[in-house]
Design an enzyme around this catalytic site. Structure first.
Site, mmCIF file in Angstrom:
data_model
loop_
_atom_site.group_PDB
_atom_site.id
_atom_site.type_symbol
_atom_site.label_atom_id
_atom_site.label_comp_id
_atom_site.label_asym_id
_atom_site.label_seq_id
_atom_site.Cartn_x
_atom_site.Cartn_y
_atom_site.Cartn_z
ATOM 1 N N GLY A 28 3.629 2.537 5.436
ATOM 2 C CA GLY A 28 4.749 3.315 5.946
ATOM 3 C C GLY A 28 4.831 4.689 5.324
ATOM 4 N N LYS A 45 11.487 3.942 1.653
ATOM 5 C CA LYS A 45 10.200 3.548 2.205
ATOM 6 C C LYS A 45 10.440 2.978 3.605
ATOM 7 C CE LYS A 45 6.114 0.720 1.243
ATOM 8 N NZ LYS A 45 5.479 -0.209 0.277
ATOM 9 N N ASP A 141 -2.512 -5.190 -5.955
ATOM 10 C CA ASP A 141 -2.946 -3.848 -5.541
ATOM 11 C C ASP A 141 -2.718 -2.861 -6.681
ATOM 12 O OD1 ASP A 141 -4.086 -2.027 -3.831
ATOM 13 O OD2 ASP A 141 -2.217 -1.554 -2.789
#
Length: 440
Positions: A28, A45, A141
């Site tokens: 996004g 976000k 991540d």
């Protein structure tokens, strides 16, 4: 949508003003906005895509928000609430980290941070990851762009789009779904197997590669595409340690050993983050007394970075418009702002003679070629001592080492004591720890 409906506050457009775009990713877009009632800036976000795709993405965003809320601590980005805007727009309202990320910091500095800050970043990331794993979560991540920095360059973990409940914490009848994500360069060798399901050892490996990026100020495998990385990592390929001088900072050798243990091929041999903390806390304590000076030095450097927007993460601009104008030439000689140059000279050290400065440069030629990273910034300060053609030749070199060799050959050799003394003065501003270590 009702994200975190039992704990979080809903935030609508009527509560927000002064929207500014910050950046975007695969998931996004991120905006900075001022909350009218709270009186401070927040990060919003938002999801990519139109209304037709929002049902599945709302579910993913809701899961990310719940995970972030569960993992909330001093070293993990805080969630303030959820955003519900017009036209079914949905998002997470988070604390705004004004100094970007570790990735943008490295880009802005054109290299690694000062050693005290390097050790603090290593410790704070380990603290955040240890807390995450203690809550039976994995990040999945972990990389420089997902370690954000506040006003004082303290680190917080962000972007839990790929986080999930750890496999080792699930019951045997609870099976996870979804593809292995994350950035290839930070993924462990076992993650490239089709049947792999992430566990905590995934994050431990990523932490090792992250440490390498912070210590070197570089991106791992910069020329390799994802396909080549996917082939090379399972075969034992790791970032090179050849250019790292273990004696450059106290405790660096221990940090490199931790780094190598974290990226071990065998997941079982990778230390848990509680064990990592025993190392990083000890190492940071050795540099704790210098952290305020290091942070001040970095913030001053960032404040002097030209052509940047305050709401967008900073980037390194070796060829900005202002610099191009500054390199206007008269009869083949580059001209700079003499007032600025005079101010720089006034602030230089006066207790060391020019001859001693020149001797320092000559005596430490090999070390300077190896360790000076901000070569072009120093060359800029040398002004018209560097001929235009020489400037272009130095700038064209691919590495800082090659740039330093060219500077010695093309400028120091013919320039004599004056230019070497000016280089020493600039070097002491950009690399004070290096000058001190070399006895300057």
């Amino acid at each position: 949508m009702a994200l975190l409906s039992h704990t979080a506050e809903l935030v609508g457009n009527e509560s927000l003003e002064k929207w500014e775009f910050v950046g975007s990713g695969g998931f996004g877009r991120v905006y900075k906005a001022r909350h009218k009632n709270w009186g401070f800036d927040v990060a919003i976000k938002l999801l990519h895509g139109g209304v037709g795709t929002l049902m599945s993405k709302d579910k993913a965003l809701s899961a990310e928000a719940e995970l972030m809320n569960k993992a909330s601590c001093e070293f993990v980005l805080r969630v303030y609430g959820v955003y519900e805007g017009n036209f079914m727009q949905s998002g997470i309202v988070m604390e705004f980290m004004s100094r970007g990320s570790v990735q943008t910091l490295i880009q802005d500095l054109c290299g690694r941070p000062p050693w005290p800050l390097t050790f603090r970043l290593a410790h704070q990331v380990a603290l955040g990851m240890n807390f995450l794993h203690s809550r039976n979560l994995i990040h999945h991540d972990l990389k420089p762009s997902n370690v954000l920095l506040n006003d004082d360059l303290n680190a917080k973990l962000a972007d839990f789009g790929l986080s999930r409940v750890s496999t080792s914490a699930l019951n045997s009848n609870e099976k996870k779904s979804g593809e292995v994500g994350g950035s290839y360069k930070y993924m462990p060798p076992e993650a490239f197997e089709a049947s792999y399901e992430p566990v905590r050892a995934f994050d431990r490996y990523s932490y090792g590669i992250l440490l390498w990026s912070i210590v070197t100020g570089k991106e791992p495998y910069p020329s390799a595409d994802n396909h080549l990385v996917a082939l090379s990592i399972p075969r034992g390929q790791r970032p090179s340690l050849e250019d790292i001088n273990q004696g450059e900072a106290e405790g660096l050798k221990d940090l490199l050993e931790l780094m190598k243990m974290c990226w071990d091929e065998n997941p079982v041999k990778r230390p848990c983050f509680k064990e990592c903390l025993e190392v990083t806390e000890t190492l940071f304590s050795k540099h704790w007394g210098e952290i305020h000076v290091a942070v001040h030095h970095v913030l001053t450097t960032l404040s002097n970075t030209s052509n940047r927007h305050s709401s967008v993460p900073l980037h390194c601009f070796p060829q900005t418009t202002e610099q191009s104008k500054a390199r206007a030439t008269v009869n083949g000689v580059r001209v700079i702002n003499n007032e600025k140059a005079s101010a720089q000279q006034d602030n230089s050290t006066t207790t060391v003679s020019d001859r001693d400065k020149a001797k320092f440069v000559d005596d430490n030629r090999a070390a300077l070629i190896q360790h000076v990273s901000e070569v072009m910034a120093i060359v800029e300060e040398l002004g018209n001592m560097v001929h235009t053609e020489t400037y272009s030749a130095i700038e064209a070199e691919k590495t800082s080492r090659e740039q330093m060799r060219a500077l010695f050959q093309r400028t120091f050799r013919p320039g004599g004591v004056t230019v070497k003394a000016a280089f020493y003065t600039a070097l002491k501003r950009h690399h004070p720890e290096l000058v001190e270590r070399l006895g300057g």
